[in-house]
Design a protein around this motif. Structure first.
Motif, short mmCIF file in Angstrom:
data_model
loop_
_atom_site.label_atom_id
_atom_site.label_comp_id
_atom_site.label_asym_id
_atom_site.label_seq_id
_atom_site.Cartn_x
_atom_site.Cartn_y
_atom_site.Cartn_z
N LEU A 42 0.85 -1.18 0.00
CA LEU A 42 0.00 0.00 0.00
C LEU A 42 0.89 1.23 0.00
N ILE A 43 0.78 2.05 -1.05
CA ILE A 43 1.61 3.24 -1.17
C ILE A 43 0.73 4.46 -1.34
N ASP A 44 1.07 5.51 -0.59
CA ASP A 44 0.31 6.76 -0.58
C ASP A 44 1.16 7.84 -1.24
N LEU A 45 0.72 8.30 -2.40
CA LEU A 45 1.47 9.29 -3.17
C LEU A 45 0.66 10.56 -3.35
N LEU A 46 1.36 11.66 -3.56
CA LEU A 46 0.69 12.87 -3.99
C LEU A 46 0.23 12.69 -5.44
N ASN A 47 -0.94 13.17 -5.75
CA ASN A 47 -1.49 13.06 -7.09
C ASN A 47 -0.91 14.17 -7.97
N ARG A 48 -0.08 13.79 -8.94
CA ARG A 48 0.60 14.79 -9.76
C ARG A 48 -0.38 15.69 -10.51
N ASP A 49 -1.47 15.11 -11.01
CA ASP A 49 -2.45 15.92 -11.73
C ASP A 49 -3.07 16.97 -10.82
N TRP A 50 -3.34 16.59 -9.58
CA TRP A 50 -3.91 17.53 -8.61
C TRP A 50 -2.88 18.58 -8.19
N LEU A 80 -0.14 7.66 -12.54
CA LEU A 80 -0.62 6.30 -12.32
C LEU A 80 -0.10 5.32 -13.39
N PRO A 81 -0.12 5.67 -14.68
CA PRO A 81 0.46 4.74 -15.67
C PRO A 81 1.93 4.45 -15.43
N GLU A 82 2.69 5.45 -14.99
CA GLU A 82 4.10 5.22 -14.70
C GLU A 82 4.26 4.25 -13.54
N MET A 83 3.47 4.42 -12.48
CA MET A 83 3.55 3.51 -11.34
C MET A 83 3.12 2.11 -11.73
N ALA A 84 2.08 2.00 -12.57
CA ALA A 84 1.62 0.68 -13.01
C ALA A 84 2.72 -0.05 -13.77
N ASN A 85 3.48 0.67 -14.57
CA ASN A 85 4.58 0.06 -15.31
C ASN A 85 5.69 -0.39 -14.38
N ILE A 86 6.03 0.44 -13.40
CA ILE A 86 7.07 0.09 -12.41
C ILE A 86 6.64 -1.16 -11.64
N ILE A 130 -4.38 -3.66 -7.47
CA ILE A 130 -5.72 -4.15 -7.15
C ILE A 130 -6.73 -3.01 -7.17
N GLU A 131 -6.36 -1.88 -6.54
CA GLU A 131 -7.28 -0.76 -6.42
C GLU A 131 -6.49 0.53 -6.26
N THR A 132 -7.10 1.63 -6.65
CA THR A 132 -6.49 2.95 -6.47
C THR A 132 -7.51 3.88 -5.84
N TYR A 133 -7.10 4.58 -4.79
CA TYR A 133 -7.99 5.45 -4.03
C TYR A 133 -7.50 6.90 -4.11
N GLY A 134 -8.45 7.82 -3.87
CA GLY A 134 -8.11 9.23 -3.90
C GLY A 134 -7.94 9.85 -2.53
N GLU A 167 -8.97 14.86 -9.70
CA GLU A 167 -9.40 15.88 -8.75
C GLU A 167 -9.11 15.52 -7.30
N THR A 168 -8.51 14.35 -7.05
CA THR A 168 -8.22 13.96 -5.68
C THR A 168 -6.77 14.28 -5.34
N PRO A 169 -6.48 14.77 -4.13
CA PRO A 169 -5.12 15.17 -3.78
C PRO A 169 -4.15 14.01 -3.63
N ARG A 170 -4.66 12.83 -3.34
CA ARG A 170 -3.80 11.68 -3.13
C ARG A 170 -4.00 10.65 -4.22
N MET A 171 -2.99 9.81 -4.38
CA MET A 171 -3.09 8.64 -5.24
C MET A 171 -2.58 7.47 -4.41
N ILE A 172 -3.51 6.75 -3.80
CA ILE A 172 -3.18 5.65 -2.90
C ILE A 172 -3.39 4.35 -3.67
N ILE A 173 -2.33 3.58 -3.81
CA ILE A 173 -2.37 2.39 -4.65
C ILE A 173 -2.20 1.14 -3.78
#
Length: 238
Positions: free
Chosen positions: A133-141, A197-203, A212-216, A226-232
């Motif tokens: 489980l990794i919690d990242l800042l959402n680059r788009d946001w 997200l596509p870059e992380m999916a490739n890594i 499995i799932e991605t949360y905002g 539009e979500t500040p986080r990208m939790i994968i």
């Protein structure tokens, strides 16, 4: 100092930590006694709460000052946690954990090759079918919002602040830890690679992990631009 909350990020509080730990335990869905590596655990706020729930927690961070605080807090909370100082690029666990968590934008501080290799080391550290489980800042946001943040420990003893500037997918972050009692200030400057997200999916795919799932957010909202986080949440393939 003025208590400031910018964007959608919450100040560090007991309520915030409770929500985050509820989210972590919900999506991981582990049994009591199973092992969790809190990778770059900071001063242990997640690790301590997870240990209270009966998980076997290892907290790892590169900054000894944070680990010293974490150890003091763990002792006060009367929980047993293994704390270790280590650079995440030097992880050397082999199929040891049911889950690895990496919270609050603690990934992306190195070169692209080094960052990708860290994910491979995390995969190696996981048991078969283990969860990451990794919690990242959402680059788009991030492109459209101010990311300066300020947290005060509930005791009022410590203050942690971030100032962030983003340009071409690279975030320059200034982190300052202030002891309100002694007046001691410790500042760390970082350059953070903000991944899509596509870059992380490739890594992940190259490291034997499947998303499995991605949360905002820690409230479980769906991930979007539009979500500040990208939790994968990802699972080790074998």
């Amino acid at each position: 100092m003025t208590h400031e909350i910018l964007g959608d990020f919450k100040a560090y509080s007991l309520a915030g930590t409770d929500q985050e730990v509820r989210f972590i335990t919900s999506v991981l869905n582990l049994k009591s006694g199973e092992s969790i590596l809190d990778l770059y655990c900071g001063y242990g706020r997640h690790a301590i709460e997870l240990a209270k729930q009966g998980f076997a927690v290892t907290g790892l961070d590169a900054t000894q000052d944070f680990l010293d605080i974490a150890a003091q807090k763990a002792q006060k909370a009367m929980v047993n946690i293994t704390f270790q100082q280590q650079d995440m690029r030097e992880l050397n666990y082999n199929q040891q954990f049911e889950a690895v968590i990496n919270m609050f934008a603690a990934f992306g501080y190195f070169t692209d090759d080094e960052n990708a290799n860290i994910i491979k080391l995390i995969s190696t550290a996981l048991k078969p079918r283990g969860l990451f489980l990794i919690d990242l800042l959402n680059r788009d946001w991030m492109v459209r919002n101010n990311l300066n943040r300020y947290w005060r420990h509930p005791s009022g003893e410590y203050v942690l602040s971030y100032k962030v500037q983003l340009e071409n997918g690279i975030a320059t972050m200034k982190r300052q830890l202030i002891n309100q009692v002694t007046g001691t200030k410790i500042q760390y400057d970082f350059v953070l690679r903000a991944y899509s997200l596509p870059e992380m999916a490739n890594i992940f795919s190259n490291s034997g992990l499947s998303i499995i799932e991605t949360y905002g957010g820690f409230d479980g909202r769906p991930y979007s631009a539009e979500t500040p986080r990208m939790i994968i949440l990802a699972k080790k393939d074998t």
